[in-house]
Design a protein around this motif. Structure first.
Motif, short mmCIF file in Angstrom:
data_model
loop_
_atom_site.label_atom_id
_atom_site.label_comp_id
_atom_site.label_asym_id
_atom_site.label_seq_id
_atom_site.Cartn_x
_atom_site.Cartn_y
_atom_site.Cartn_z
N MET A 1 -9.99 58.61 -59.38
CA MET A 1 -10.83 58.32 -60.50
C MET A 1 -10.36 59.77 -61.44
SD MET A 1 -14.75 59.43 -58.74
CE MET A 1 -14.85 59.57 -59.91
N LYS A 2 -11.08 58.75 -62.73
CA LYS A 2 -10.51 59.28 -64.09
C LYS A 2 -12.27 60.07 -64.60
CE LYS A 2 -6.19 56.88 -64.94
NZ LYS A 2 -5.40 55.96 -65.33
N VAL A 3 -12.00 60.95 -65.02
CA VAL A 3 -13.22 61.19 -66.22
C VAL A 3 -12.97 62.55 -67.77
CG1 VAL A 3 -15.34 62.95 -66.63
CG2 VAL A 3 -14.69 62.39 -63.87
N ARG A 4 -13.45 61.80 -68.69
CA ARG A 4 -13.38 62.28 -69.89
C ARG A 4 -13.91 62.24 -70.57
NH1 ARG A 4 -14.65 58.26 -73.40
NH2 ARG A 4 -15.05 56.16 -72.43
N SER A 5 -14.54 63.07 -71.89
CA SER A 5 -15.74 63.10 -72.50
C SER A 5 -14.78 62.94 -74.07
CB SER A 5 -16.01 64.25 -72.49
OG SER A 5 -17.10 65.21 -72.73
N SER A 191 -18.19 62.60 -50.11
CA SER A 191 -17.88 62.46 -51.70
C SER A 191 -16.57 61.38 -51.23
CB SER A 191 -16.97 63.94 -52.19
OG SER A 191 -15.86 63.33 -53.32
N LEU A 192 -16.22 60.69 -51.84
CA LEU A 192 -14.97 59.52 -51.44
C LEU A 192 -14.38 60.18 -52.32
CD1 LEU A 192 -17.56 56.34 -50.90
CD2 LEU A 192 -16.27 57.67 -49.42
N GLY A 193 -14.58 60.93 -53.18
CA GLY A 193 -13.06 61.42 -54.36
C GLY A 193 -14.61 61.55 -55.60
N SER A 194 -13.28 62.82 -56.53
CA SER A 194 -13.81 62.92 -57.84
C SER A 194 -13.16 63.38 -58.53
CB SER A 194 -14.35 64.87 -57.30
OG SER A 194 -13.07 65.07 -56.80
N ALA A 195 -13.44 63.64 -59.92
CA ALA A 195 -12.44 64.03 -61.05
C ALA A 195 -13.43 64.66 -61.79
CB ALA A 195 -12.24 62.71 -61.72
N SER A 196 -11.98 66.02 -63.01
CA SER A 196 -13.08 66.61 -63.19
C SER A 196 -12.22 66.28 -64.86
CB SER A 196 -13.09 68.03 -62.72
OG SER A 196 -11.71 68.83 -62.26
N VAL A 197 -13.58 67.15 -65.63
CA VAL A 197 -12.69 67.42 -67.50
C VAL A 197 -12.90 68.37 -67.76
CG1 VAL A 197 -14.62 66.10 -68.37
CG2 VAL A 197 -12.11 66.42 -69.73
N GLY A 198 -11.96 69.53 -68.32
CA GLY A 198 -12.56 71.38 -68.99
C GLY A 198 -12.32 71.34 -70.11
N GLY A 199 -13.25 72.49 -70.35
CA GLY A 199 -12.87 72.80 -71.61
C GLY A 199 -13.25 74.47 -71.41
N THR A 200 -13.06 75.37 -72.68
CA THR A 200 -12.87 77.02 -72.45
C THR A 200 -14.02 76.78 -73.69
OG1 THR A 200 -11.71 77.45 -74.39
CG2 THR A 200 -10.73 76.78 -71.73
N TYR A 201 -14.79 78.56 -73.39
CA TYR A 201 -16.08 79.10 -74.00
C TYR A 201 -15.80 80.41 -74.58
CZ TYR A 201 -20.07 78.66 -77.03
OH TYR A 201 -20.87 78.93 -78.48
#
Length: 214
Positions: A1-5, A191-201
């Motif tokens: 999987m791929k995740v974006r924002s 869960s069959l799979g996962s993906a993440s996207v992150g940032g900072t604050y």
């Protein structure tokens, strides 16, 4: 999987609009727009029957002793714990994105309603529920998304991960009021799979000035 924002750049500071609080020149911090970010995912595993979305701050202070004291900072080397900001489950398998501000577009004192939502999804209570438990004006069940509000004197910039899980069940087997940790135990099993996207604050004026100068 791929995740974006489309709401933020991966690995970079999150916009103030996604936060629970933003800096204020007179009162240090003030409530912000508290908008959930846009998220989109692809390369979904075969057999996916629903999705779950989580947001976790990995850098919450493990002790409150130094939090928001004007004469000192929360040490960067203080052990850190997870703070759950968002648990959204039962998203339909054909869905490939959530829009910015769809699930949260302001701060709701005493929390948003839940767990059932009109679109058929469900949301768990986040960790602001415990944080505000003793606050007469803010206590309540904080369902759904509530964004970053790290201590304004924290010497560490916090990391926030938005994680999408593809699940093998149409409805996560949990009923009634639930929190993120309870949901995570079941999500791991399904869960069959996962993906993440992150940032900072950060709300630390010293750290924000350093970031702005890069």
């Amino acid at each position: 999987m791929k995740v974006r924002s489309d709401s933020f750049v991966a690995g970079q500071p999150l916009p103030d609009a996604l936060a629970f609080a933003r800096p204020d020149p007179t009162s240090r911090v003030t409530l912000s727009d508290n908008r959930n970010p846009h998220l989109a995912w692809e390369d979904v595993p075969e057999g996916t029957r629903s999705f779950a979305v989580l947001c976790i701050d990995h850098d919450a202070p493990s002790r409150p002793d130094d939090v928001n004291h004007p004469d000192r900072e929360v040490p960067a080397d203080l052990p850190r714990v997870a703070f759950m900001h968002w648990t959204l489950i039962d998203l339909p398998p054909e869905l490939r994105s959530v829009g910015e501000g769809v699930y949260s577009s302001e701060v709701s004192p005493r929390g948003k309603p839940g767990p059932e939502l009109p679109d058929g999804t469900r949301q768990g209570v986040n960790d602001y529920t415990a944080w505000f438990a003793a606050d007469h004006d803010m206590n309540g069940d904080y369902y759904g998304y509530d964004g970053p509000c790290p201590p304004w004197n924290d010497a560490l910039t916090h990391r926030y991960d938005f994680i999408v899980h593809a699940l093998d069940v149409e409805r996560l087997p949990i009923e009634g009021r639930f929190d993120g940790r309870q949901a995570m135990e079941l999500i791991k099993r399904h869960s069959l799979g996962s993906a993440s996207v992150g940032g900072t604050y950060t709300l630390n004026a010293r750290l924000r000035a350093t970031q702005a100068g890069r």
